[in-house]
Design a protein around this motif. Structure first.
Motif, PDB file in Angstrom:
ATOM      1  N   ALA A 223       0.818  -1.220   0.000  1.00 42.32           N
ATOM      2  CA  ALA A 223       0.000   0.000   0.000  1.00 42.32           C
ATOM      3  C   ALA A 223       0.848   1.265   0.000  1.00 42.32           C
ATOM      4  O   ALA A 223       0.434   2.303  -0.512  1.00 42.32           O
ATOM      5  N   LEU A 224       2.029   1.205   0.597  1.00 44.73           N
ATOM      6  CA  LEU A 224       2.943   2.351   0.555  1.00 44.73           C
ATOM      7  C   LEU A 224       4.265   1.850  -0.006  1.00 44.73           C
ATOM      8  O   LEU A 224       4.805   0.855   0.456  1.00 44.73           O
ATOM      9  N   LYS A 225       4.755   2.572  -1.014  1.00 48.26           N
ATOM     10  CA  LYS A 225       5.939   2.095  -1.724  1.00 48.26           C
ATOM     11  C   LYS A 225       7.125   3.043  -1.544  1.00 48.26           C
ATOM     12  O   LYS A 225       7.175   4.104  -2.172  1.00 48.26           O
ATOM     13  N   GLY A 226       8.001   2.680  -0.674  1.00 48.51           N
ATOM     14  CA  GLY A 226       9.255   3.419  -0.518  1.00 48.51           C
ATOM     15  C   GLY A 226       9.081   4.916  -0.323  1.00 48.51           C
ATOM     16  O   GLY A 226       9.645   5.713  -1.055  1.00 48.51           O
ATOM     17  N   ILE A 227       8.286   5.276   0.676  1.00 45.68           N
ATOM     18  CA  ILE A 227       8.020   6.707   0.889  1.00 45.68           C
ATOM     19  C   ILE A 227       9.211   7.363   1.611  1.00 45.68           C
ATOM     20  O   ILE A 227       9.590   6.954   2.703  1.00 45.68           O
ATOM     21  N   ASN A 228       9.762   8.385   0.966  1.00 41.35           N
ATOM     22  CA  ASN A 228      10.787   9.210   1.602  1.00 41.35           C
ATOM     23  C   ASN A 228      10.220  10.615   1.690  1.00 41.35           C
ATOM     24  O   ASN A 228       9.938  11.241   0.672  1.00 41.35           O
ATOM     25  N   MET A 229      10.050  11.106   2.907  1.00 38.91           N
ATOM     26  CA  MET A 229       9.341  12.373   3.068  1.00 38.91           C
ATOM     27  C   MET A 229       9.879  13.073   4.309  1.00 38.91           C
ATOM     28  O   MET A 229      10.133  12.433   5.327  1.00 38.91           O
ATOM     29  N   LYS A 230      10.068  14.381   4.180  1.00 38.28           N
ATOM     30  CA  LYS A 230      10.512  15.151   5.351  1.00 38.28           C
ATOM     31  C   LYS A 230       9.461  16.205   5.662  1.00 38.28           C
ATOM     32  O   LYS A 230       9.270  17.131   4.870  1.00 38.28           O
ATOM     33  N   ILE A 231       8.814  16.050   6.796  1.00 41.53           N
ATOM     34  CA  ILE A 231       7.750  16.985   7.162  1.00 41.53           C
ATOM     35  C   ILE A 231       8.308  17.998   8.159  1.00 41.53           C
ATOM     36  O   ILE A 231       8.751  17.624   9.244  1.00 41.53           O
ATOM     37  N   PRO A 232       8.311  19.274   7.783  1.00 41.47           N
ATOM     38  CA  PRO A 232       8.870  20.278   8.690  1.00 41.47           C
ATOM     39  C   PRO A 232       7.960  20.564   9.886  1.00 41.47           C
ATOM     40  O   PRO A 232       6.745  20.416   9.777  1.00 41.47           O
ATOM     41  N   GLY A 233       8.554  20.959  10.985  1.00 42.69           N
ATOM     42  CA  GLY A 233       7.801  21.264  12.204  1.00 42.69           C
ATOM     43  C   GLY A 233       7.096  22.605  12.103  1.00 42.69           C
ATOM     44  O   GLY A 233       7.434  23.449  11.279  1.00 42.69           O
ATOM     45  N   GLN A 234       6.085  22.786  12.957  1.00 41.15           N
ATOM     46  CA  GLN A 234       5.325  24.045  13.043  1.00 41.15           C
ATOM     47  C   GLN A 234       4.892  24.573  11.685  1.00 41.15           C
ATOM     48  O   GLN A 234       5.090  25.750  11.359  1.00 41.15           O
ATOM     49  N   ASN A 235       4.356  23.675  10.915  1.00 39.88           N
ATOM     50  CA  ASN A 235       3.818  24.007   9.608  1.00 39.88           C
ATOM     51  C   ASN A 235       2.625  23.098   9.400  1.00 39.88           C
ATOM     52  O   ASN A 235       2.429  22.137  10.133  1.00 39.88           O
ATOM     53  N   ILE A 236       1.851  23.414   8.362  1.00 40.63           N
ATOM     54  CA  ILE A 236       0.763  22.515   7.985  1.00 40.63           C
ATOM     55  C   ILE A 236       1.189  21.805   6.707  1.00 40.63           C
ATOM     56  O   ILE A 236       1.539  22.462   5.721  1.00 40.63           O
ATOM     57  N   THR A 237       1.194  20.497   6.758  1.00 37.36           N
ATOM     58  CA  THR A 237       1.524  19.715   5.570  1.00 37.36           C
ATOM     59  C   THR A 237       0.268  18.977   5.120  1.00 37.36           C
ATOM     60  O   THR A 237      -0.373  18.314   5.927  1.00 37.36           O
ATOM     61  N   ALA A 238      -0.069  19.125   3.855  1.00 36.53           N
ATOM     62  CA  ALA A 238      -1.248  18.428   3.329  1.00 36.53           C
ATOM     63  C   ALA A 238      -0.788  17.248   2.496  1.00 36.53           C
ATOM     64  O   ALA A 238       0.221  17.335   1.788  1.00 36.53           O
ATOM     65  N   ILE A 239      -1.524  16.151   2.609  1.00 33.02           N
ATOM     66  CA  ILE A 239      -1.258  15.010   1.735  1.00 33.02           C
ATOM     67  C   ILE A 239      -2.504  14.822   0.866  1.00 33.02           C
ATOM     68  O   ILE A 239      -3.610  14.681   1.391  1.00 33.02           O
ATOM     69  N   VAL A 240      -2.304  14.919  -0.437  1.00 32.28           N
ATOM     70  CA  VAL A 240      -3.435  14.793  -1.354  1.00 32.28           C
ATOM     71  C   VAL A 240      -3.197  13.625  -2.311  1.00 32.28           C
ATOM     72  O   VAL A 240      -2.076  13.131  -2.443  1.00 32.28           O
ATOM     73  N   GLY A 241      -4.259  13.249  -2.976  1.00 34.05           N
ATOM     74  CA  GLY A 241      -4.165  12.168  -3.945  1.00 34.05           C
ATOM     75  C   GLY A 241      -5.509  11.500  -4.083  1.00 34.05           C
ATOM     76  O   GLY A 241      -6.371  11.670  -3.216  1.00 34.05           O
ATOM     77  N   PRO A 242      -5.703  10.750  -5.165  1.00 36.33           N
ATOM     78  CA  PRO A 242      -6.997  10.102  -5.375  1.00 36.33           C
ATOM     79  C   PRO A 242      -7.281   9.038  -4.314  1.00 36.33           C
ATOM     80  O   PRO A 242      -6.367   8.576  -3.630  1.00 36.33           O
ATOM     81  N   SER A 243      -8.540   8.648  -4.201  1.00 40.47           N
ATOM     82  CA  SER A 243      -8.934   7.630  -3.213  1.00 40.47           C
ATOM     83  C   SER A 243      -8.100   6.377  -3.400  1.00 40.47           C
ATOM     84  O   SER A 243      -7.835   5.960  -4.524  1.00 40.47           O
ATOM     85  N   GLY A 244      -7.671   5.823  -2.289  1.00 37.40           N
ATOM     86  CA  GLY A 244      -6.928   4.567  -2.359  1.00 37.40           C
ATOM     87  C   GLY A 244      -5.451   4.742  -2.664  1.00 37.40           C
ATOM     88  O   GLY A 244      -4.743   3.754  -2.864  1.00 37.40           O
TER      89      GLY A 244
END
Lengths: 221, 254
Positions: free
Chosen positions: B21-42
């Motif tokens: 379901a998740l394929k090799g996710i590399n992601m850096k989410i910065p602090g004290q910010n709003i991060t949105a994750i978008v994408g089609p259903s599923g």
């Protein structure tokens, strides 16, 4: 007001427009002072400083694009952003006219002027005054004031024609003055264009308030 | 300037049984910010969100590989204390999930579970603080004994956010927090999130592209379990780097 953060973005945008307006006013005033004082070094500096005005325009434009892309503005919010895009384009062009006068200062060098500067500084005074008030009217969304400012453009046009006729007679009388007189006609023309572009800002204010685009000053020719 | 990430995933894979379901996710989410994750259903966006406080552990036959580093610690290590992780990384769901209890007891619930406060005054102070942060104190201060289910949906969702806040989390995960709300309530919740980002790191999953554009500082676009693009929201929505992102955000598919 629900969308506080959007309102803050708009306020910030308006502040930027004010700053850019002040930059252009300063450039026009400096160009006329340099022309009066025959200050070639200042003329060159004005030419260089125009880059700052251009940069300000791109910065504001980028902010507008970001707001359109991320905030989905509609109705008067959308009109405001579109109007800001137009206003900064007008301001940037006015900055170019001031830069043009800076170039004339450099080209004239220290050669004596063909005539004392009276009408040209007056055109600049009227133009700058119109410009300041047009930005104020834009920010206050005052369509009536904007309409009134447009009417003052006639005064600048009349002065422009007067300068043109006068310099033409100098040139006929003494062809040696042609180069220098042409430069001054060019300077006067730049100032005439500035006032004309002020009326474009006023038209945008009317658009912002009423939602309809109208041409206030129709050419007499 | 490279921001120090609050949450970092390294080669994150997640399987539901045999399904990757998740394929090799590399992601850096910065602090004290709003991060949105978008994408089609599923596409895996909710699955990814639930990884950040290991909610997926509750689903049978899931297997996770890779690393999720929060404040320098890999939370996928087996010795991770899940109770304190979920206190530090709070979660708000799609539909307001208030308990069938009074407003007061809804808020007190978490405090009791985490044995945070004992004295009644302390509890009241904490509840008041939470309700003030979500802008409900004035409306509800005289109605704390009422059943929370009698509140309007927007108030319920605010209450759920308050319930998370009083546990003093660092990170708040929001899974479609506005999908049950009308547009005006949605905008008000977004304003609340803007205020909260001064103190917290917020990660929001949304299928509403306009919401991601409006309300976030960073946006990640996911497709078929992969993170296609991650960047500043302004950049992603004005000049995305990937054609797939461009096509999705401009509504050409999905």
């Amino acid at each position: 007001m629900i969308r506080k953060s959007f309102a803050e973005h708009i306020k910030e945008l308006e502040k930027e427009v004010t700053v850019m307006g002040e930059m252009v006013v300063a450039a026009i005033n400096r160009s006329i002072e340099a022309l009066k004082a025959r200050n070639v070094a200042e003329g060159k500096q004005i030419i260089n400083d125009d880059a700052l005005i251009n940069k300000k325009r791109w910065d504001i434009e980028e902010k507008c694009i970001n707001l359109i892309a991320t905030q989905q503005p509609v109705a008067s919010d959308l009109r405001e952003i579109v109007a800001v895009l137009c206003v900064v384009t007008e301001l940037e062009r006015m900055g170019d006219y001031a830069e043009g006068i800076g170039k004339i200062v450099v080209m004239l060098g220290t050669e004596p002027l063909v005539k004392p500067l009276v009408d040209i500084p007056q055109m600049a005074d009227i133009g700058v005054n119109m410009l300041k008030r047009s930005i104020d009217a834009f920010l206050r969304r005052d369509a009536e004031a904007a309409k009134a400012i447009c009417a003052e453009d006639d005064e600048v046009d009349l002065l422009h024609e007067q300068v043109y006729r006068e310099l033409l007679s100098y040139m006929i009388e003494d062809p040696k003055t042609i180069t220098r007189a042409t430069y001054l006609i060019w300077a006067a023309h730049n100032l005439e264009r500035i006032a004309d572009r002020v009326t474009n800002i006023c038209e945008r204010t009317i658009f912002l308030v009423t939602g309809t685009m109208t041409e206030v000053n129709v050419s007499r020719y | 300037m490279e921001l120090v990430p609050k949450i970092e995933t390294v080669g994150l894979n997640l399987y539901y049984g045999d399904f990757l379901a998740l394929k090799g996710i590399n992601m850096k989410i910065p602090g004290q910010n709003i991060t949105a994750i978008v994408g089609p259903s599923g596409c895996g966006k909710s699955t990814l969100l639930r990884c950040f406080n290991r909610m997926n552990d509750l689903i049978e036959h899931t297997k996770v590989e890779g690393k999720i580093v929060i404040d320098g610690l890999n939370i996928l290590e087996p010795d991770t204390d899940l109770i304190s992780l979920r206190k530090k990384v709070g979660m708000v769901f799609q539909r307001p999930n208030v308990f069938d209890l009074s407003i007061y007891n809804n808020l007190k619930f978490g405090l009791r579970i985490h044995r945070m406060l004992d004295g009644k005054d302390e509890i009241i102070q904490s509840i008041r603080g939470g309700l003030e942060q979500v802008g409900l104190w004035q409306e509800l201060k005289d109605k704390l004994g009422n059943n929370a289910r009698t509140l309007m949906l927007e108030q319920q969702q605010r209450l759920c956010i308050a319930r998370v806040l009083i546990l003093k989390p660092d990170i708040i995960l929001l899974d479609e927090p506005c999908s049950a709300l009308d547009p005006i309530a949605t905008l008000r919740i977004e304003e609340l999130l803007q205020a909260l980002k001064q103190e917290y790191t917020l990660v929001i999953v949304t299928h509403n592209m306009q919401q991601a554009a409006r309300a976030s500082d960073y946006t990640g676009f996911m497709y078929l379990g992969e993170l296609v693009e991650f960047g500043q929201t302004n950049q992603v929505f004005t000049n995305p780097k990937q054609e797939l992102t461009e096509n999705y955000i401009s509504g050409h598919f999905g």
